[in-house]
Design a protein around this motif. Structure first.
Motif, PDB file in Angstrom:
ATOM      1  N   ARG A  80       0.831  -1.210   0.000  1.00 46.62           N
ATOM      2  CA  ARG A  80       0.000   0.000   0.000  1.00 46.62           C
ATOM      3  C   ARG A  80       0.865   1.259   0.000  1.00 46.62           C
ATOM      4  N   ARG A  84       0.815   3.781  -3.076  1.00 53.52           N
ATOM      5  CA  ARG A  84       0.357   5.146  -2.803  1.00 53.52           C
ATOM      6  C   ARG A  84       1.386   6.174  -3.289  1.00 53.52           C
ATOM      7  N   ASN A 114      -8.691   7.180  -5.844  1.00 58.08           N
ATOM      8  CA  ASN A 114      -9.809   7.169  -4.891  1.00 58.08           C
ATOM      9  C   ASN A 114      -9.720   5.966  -3.964  1.00 58.08           C
ATOM     10  N   ASP A 115      -9.387   4.806  -4.528  1.00 57.63           N
ATOM     11  CA  ASP A 115      -9.282   3.596  -3.714  1.00 57.63           C
ATOM     12  C   ASP A 115      -8.174   3.713  -2.667  1.00 57.63           C
ATOM     13  N   LEU A 116      -7.112   4.427  -3.011  1.00 58.35           N
ATOM     14  CA  LEU A 116      -5.993   4.621  -2.079  1.00 58.35           C
ATOM     15  C   LEU A 116      -6.236   5.793  -1.126  1.00 58.35           C
ATOM     16  N   ASN A 117      -7.403   6.434  -1.280  1.00 53.39           N
ATOM     17  CA  ASN A 117      -7.792   7.558  -0.409  1.00 53.39           C
ATOM     18  C   ASN A 117      -6.773   8.692  -0.450  1.00 53.39           C
ATOM     19  N   ILE A 118      -6.276   8.990  -1.640  1.00 53.75           N
ATOM     20  CA  ILE A 118      -5.320  10.089  -1.812  1.00 53.75           C
ATOM     21  C   ILE A 118      -6.086  11.403  -1.903  1.00 53.75           C
ATOM     22  N   LEU A 119      -5.865  12.271  -0.948  1.00 54.56           N
ATOM     23  CA  LEU A 119      -6.573  13.552  -0.892  1.00 54.56           C
ATOM     24  C   LEU A 119      -5.643  14.739  -1.123  1.00 54.56           C
TER      25      LEU A 119
END
Length: 576
Positions: A80, A84, A114-119
């Motif tokens: 992950r 990421r 989006n799946d990796l929650n990168i903001l």
């Protein structure tokens, strides 16, 4: 079989199965960006890495084969973190203005991020921007390119045109038109396969929907639209409609609701094309003009662009018949304009096509009496049609089946199968048989020419048919790489045919560059089966039995290959 463990799940897979395929077969999807099976397996993006127990470095799952006893983790903390960082680095060189992107909501990079929650992006943004002619039918946005190499590989390995290439080194490595040419200078066929295989919005067609909206809003214009056969096989995919629900009648209803004045099915002009092209073939065949080289179909503008740039000396073998799209426009601005008693200039013709190359073909000029302009005024792809339906706030479930407008309402099953590889040839042979024998053959007598792209023989279907003592040797090919190989065999004298159908896109128009995009999936064959089903259940299956075509000849064109039909329905293919 080999036995491995993936994410604590013991599984067995066949030898030589990649880790990615093994995981997928067992319900464990591994994210990817650059991978295309058998086409682009270069592990360039490194998003598909996994952890192999006992190995320090992560390995790519797309090009490493599962081996006995492997213990693999596809989503460990180490995986992950690496994944990421990789995606964050990609995003640091990517124009992330997703709201204004043609692929928003259907973008592999967007999904992975989006799946990796990168903001947030922790790296400095460095966006590359190259100039591009936005009037060209194919648009490349370098700011969105992730250098996955898919466009390079699909153009090289499948289409054999080598339009795209890598330039620069290190961090300055990028993709551009090969040989430092502009896209206009290149031999691009506008097949659009690079668009449908791009995982992001770096490649797209020129959007012409606003031109259509402007024409609809213009009270001085009479907007007439046609819908190609292959569109009905795919448009419902993006709207949640099942194939049996996504009918041509509902497309016509949607266009009417948008404000289009008259709506038609291109199967009508496909039948018209068969009447002209079928008669032309018989004339050239009996005159002995095809003893050395065959007559080629001319319905596919991607193929026509290809032969003009790659085999200019063979252009004279093309049928002079215009494509169904162009014939439709010519009929609209002459025969139909007279029916309405209006000037051809008031008619605004719109084509809904599964094809990007049709946007280039519309530049063909039309001259008739005092009119000087184009057969077709605007072309929108299947994807653009869906955007217009959404823009008009039309709920798909409310659409009704309506008929085409008259007097060009009827279409045959032969016209429907124009959208799939072999369809033009099969339709032409059905009518050619009738023209020679004055009786219909069995409707399925020429099935041997169907769908070679999904069989053996490098995408080529060969067949020989006898009509009394006349033997006709035919070939059908789709995909420009396959086409090049076939043309080279013809030139070397290794094979000889009388009639050859060529489709630029693998599988034909159903797999066209303007169709809905499903990353990693090839749906041309499934879509093609839909068109064959419609043909089998059509009221008429022969182009020459289309009563509206018969009436039009009686009222306007007199007969196939008449002087008027030559003026309006045929063209001289020139090499620029």
């Amino acid at each position: 079989m080999v036995n491995i463990t993936i994410d604590n799940k013991k599984i067995s897979v066949s030898e030589n199965t990649t880790i990615m395929e093994a995981a997928a077969q067992n319900g464990i999807p591994i994210p990817k960006l650059c991978y295309l099976k058998d086409i682009n397996e270069i592990a360039a993006c490194r998003v598909c890495v996994v952890e192999l127990e006992g190995k320090e470095k992560l390995i790519t799952s797309c090009n490493n084969v599962a081996e006995e006893g492997m213990v693999i983790y596809t989503n460990s903390p180490k995986v992950r973190k690496h994944r990421r960082t990789t995606v964050e680095l990609l995003l640091s060189q990517h124009d992330g203005n997703c709201v204004c992107c043609s692929r928003s909501g259907n973008c592999s990079l967007q999904s992975v991020a989006n799946d990796l929650n990168i903001l947030d992006i922790p790296f400095k943004k460095e966006i590359e921007r190259q100039s591009w002619n936005k009037d060209f039918p194919l648009i490349r946005d370098s700011a969105k390119c992730i250098k996955c190499m898919r466009c390079v590989q699909i153009c090289d390995k499948v289409q054999g045109l080598n339009i795209w290439d890598v330039e620069g080194t290190g961090s300055r490595t990028t993709v551009n038109v090969s040989e430092h040419k502009t896209i206009e200078e290149s031999a691009c066929s506008l097949c659009g396969q690079c668009i449908t295989h791009c995982p992001v919005g770096a490649l797209r067609e020129r959007n012409d929907t606003e031109k259509v909206w402007d024409a609809i809003a213009n009270k001085d214009k009479i907007v007439v639209a046609q819908v190609a056969p292959a569109v009905r096989a795919a448009w419902g995919e993006e709207l949640g409609l099942k194939p049996e629900e996504a009918t041509i009648g509902k497309i016509l209803d949607a266009l009417k609701r948008m404000g289009v004045d008259y709506v038609f099915d291109t199967t009508f002009s496909a039948d018209l094309t068969i009447m002209e092209e079928g008669n032309e073939f018989i004339k050239r065949f009996t005159a002995g003009e095809l003893k050395e080289r065959p007559m080629f179909t001319s319905c596919c503008p991607g193929w026509v662009r290809f032969i003009k740039s790659q085999y200019p000396h063979m252009v004279k073998q093309l049928s002079t018949a215009k494509s169904p799209q162009q014939m439709f426009g010519a009929v609209m601005k002459t025969y139909f304009a007279k029916k309405l008693d209006v000037s051809p200039k008031q008619i605004y013709t719109v084509s809904v096509m599964p094809c990007v190359s049709k946007k280039g073909e519309r530049e063909m000029e039309l001259f008739y009496e005092e009119y000087a302009g184009h057969d077709i005024d605007a072309v929108i792809t299947t994807r653009e049609l869906v955007k217009m339906i959404r823009s008009a706030h039309i709920s798909p479930e409310t659409l009704q089946d309506i008929e085409s407008d008259r007097p060009m309402q009827q279409g045959s099953g032969a016209g429907v199968i124009f959208g799939v590889t072999g369809g033009v040839m099969e339709a032409a042979l059905r009518s050619a048989y009738y023209l020679v024998k004055k009786e219909n053959p069995p409707a399925d007598a020429f099935k041997a020419v169907r769908s070679p792209a999904f069989g053996a023989n490098d995408g080529v279907a060969e067949a020989e048919f006898s009509i009394d003592d006349i033997k006709v040797r035919t070939a059908v090919v789709s995909g420009l790489g396959n086409t090049r190989a076939l043309l080279n065999k013809i030139e070397r004298g290794e094979v000889h045919y009388d009639f050859v159908e060529v489709m630029a896109c693998p599988g034909g128009c159903v797999g066209g560059g303007g169709q809905p995009i499903h990353d990693g999936e090839e749906l041309a064959f499934e879509r093609g089966k839909n068109l064959y089903y419609l043909d089998e259940n059509a009221n008429i299956r022969f182009s020459h039995e289309n009563q509206d075509i018969i009436d039009m000849y009686n009222e306007f064109f007199e007969e196939p290959l008449s002087h008027k039909s030559h003026m309006l329905l045929h063209t001289e293919h020139t090499v620029k």
